[in-house]
Motif scaffolding. Structure first.
Motif: not given
Length: 125
Positions: A90-94, A80-88, A105-108, A112-116
């Protein structure tokens, strides 16, 4: 042991909005707002995320190899947080998924500033 971690941002209002909306699902909120730095978390007694305009007022730059890992508490919240980040913005990094069977188990994302940022769970998915 960790009190808070700080990441540099270009736009404080945008960063505060991004992280307070993103982390609301794990009960985090804006705890302190002091002009060029803001603390986001559940309480001042738990680890927090700080967003700030760099002290030297130079352009913030994400560090190569630096990453903040957030443990939301379940694989469902990771997804949910990964999907929400993309909606807000962010870009997917994994994409969310098992990295090491029965161990991790992970998601990356990149904010918007490029912080991972990683969302993670140890143990079986």
């Amino acid at each position: 042991m960790i009190g808070y971690v700080t990441i540099g941002v270009n736009d404080m209002e945008k960063a505060k909005q991004f992280y307070t909306e993103l982390l609301a699902d794990i009960d985090a909120k804006l705890l302190m707002d002091m002009d060029r730095i803001a603390l986001i978390g559940r309480s001042m007694e738990e680890p927090m995320l700080a967003v700030c305009i760099p002290y030297d007022k130079e352009t913030p730059a994400p560090g190569n190899g630096n990453m903040i890992a957030i443990h939301p508490g379940s694989t469902e919240l990771i997804d949910r947080l990964h999907a929400k980040a993309l909606e807000l913005g962010a870009t997917c990094d994994g994409a969310p998924g098992v990295r090491i069977p029965d161990v991790f188990y992970g998601a990356y994302i990149r904010d918007p500033d490029g912080n991972k940022i990683a969302f993670y769970q140890f143990g079986p998915a």
